[in-house]
Scaffold this active site. Structure first.
Site: not given
Ligand SMILES: [Zn+2]
Length: 376
Positions: A188, A243, A266
């Site tokens: 992130h 993804h 995830d």
């Molecule tokens: Zn995650």
């Protein structure tokens, strides 16, 4: 005592005609044998180590960030074991400060009856780049402070923390967490390659869902992806077919090798649930059984489980032997956690926990053993 007879896939090798003996929750022996003995369970397919998911947010309708951590973890543990996952890191998205001490304690390493074993909390945030937050709540993303990191360490420490090293206080957090034995994972983040390398130099050694929630690999701005792939760090890939394009998974595995690539899901609470309406935190989202989307159609996450990611990887990477593919969901994630699981998880070997799966010819999980106990 339970004894299995068949072909073992472990440690990057395939060993035919092998007896695997469980005793007291451990693997007591792995021995070549010409035939099964009376009472042995014959396996038509493969005997493999139980799968390890380092990054998963929920399953079976339960969310590990928003639901009561004390009851959520056992419920998710049971849902995972039914899909061949025998241990996992319960993962918390960015949340208000008060949730962390409870979650870190509830998700500490622990066996769960009839379910997968928790290997310690994975905190995905809150020290991340707001511009790379994905579907995390922007209201609770914040600067890193020594006080908050100290509270986490006192409560745990957590097994894994994802952070963006370029956020204020980020590098100090890397140093403190690494000193406490936490795996620091870069993610992130829009860090430059230089910033990412500085974090790796300070002890960060993992990358969170490579390519997702970070800039792509640019030939003049290699960024987090370039820094991670050219280091010794391990990296996560979400091989759910949603993804990442299979070509990118192939590229990452060719660059880093199966000893540095972990398959993770995830996955959200929708994993293991029938398609339909489900939750992402306190918001309603819709699952088609694979992708989870908001009402307007934007992607919110995946409902695909690790055993399916493993089958995808096997199909997408025909050049890599099956035993090497399997490493990415067993021994490689175990290696990320180091001393927490060393000598216990990720291999079919004497002295290791009797965590195993039986795979059919199509690599479907037909039975799971957690510490020697069969889960249907
Ligand atoms: Zn995650």
């Amino acid at each position: 005592m339970t004894a299995l007879f068949g072909t073992v896939l472990s440690d990057g090798r395939e060993i035919e005609r092998c007896r695997v003996v469980f005793d007291g929750g451990r693997i007591a022996g792995v021995e070549p044998a010409t035939s099964a003995r009376v009472g042995d369970i014959g396996v038509d397919g493969w005997i493999a180590p139980g799968l390890i998911d380092l990054h998963i947010h929920g399953a079976g309708g339960v969310d590990l960030t928003c639901d009561d951590p004390a009851t959520a973890v056992a419920s998710v543990a049971r849902a995972l074991a039914r899909r061949g996952i025998t241990s996992f890191c319960p993962t918390v998205s960015s949340a208000a400060p008060e949730i962390y001490a409870t979650a870190i304690a509830a998700y500490a390493p622990k066996a769960h009856d009839g379910g997968a074993e928790s290997l310690g909390a994975n905190l995905e945030g809150p020290f991340i780049d707001p511009a790379r937050r994905g579907f995390q709540d922007p209201a609770v993303i914040r600067r890193a402070t020594a006080e908050e990191v100290t509270r986490w360490i006192d409560a745990g420490p957590p097994a894994i923390v994802t952070l963006a090293p370029e956020v204020p206080g980020g590098m100090d957090a890397v140093v403190a967490l690494v000193a406490a034995g936490t795996v620091v994972s870069l993610g992130h983040s829009a860090a430059s390659a230089e910033q990412a390398r500085a974090a790796i130099g300070a002890g960060a050694r993992h990358g969170t869902h490579l390519f997702n929630a970070m800039p792509g690999l640019h030939h003049r701005e290699p960024g987090v992806v370039g820094a991670l792939l050219t280091s010794d760090a391990t990296v996560e890939v979400i091989a759910d077919g949603i993804h990442l394009d299979p070509t990118v998974v192939d590229l990452v595995v060719r660059a880093a090798g199966p000893d540095r690539v972990c398959l993770v899901t995830d996955a959200l609470a929708a994993m293991g649930q029938a398609p339909g309406k489900t939750r992402l935190g306190d918001r309603e989202v819709i699952s088609d059984g694979r992708a989870v989307r908001h009402a307007d159609g934007t992607l919110a996450g995946t409902a695909v489980s690790l055993d399916e990611c493993l089958r995808n990887a096997r199909r997408w990477l025909p050049w890599l032997g099956p035993a090497q593919v399997l490493k990415m969901a067993t021994s490689t994630p175990a290696s990320v956690l180091g001393a927490r699981v060393a000598g216990r998880k990720g291999r079919i070997a004497p002295g290791y926990d009797a965590d195993a799966i039986l795979l059919d010819r199509d690599w479907r999980v037909v039975r799971t053993y957690v510490r020697g106990v069969a889960i249907s």
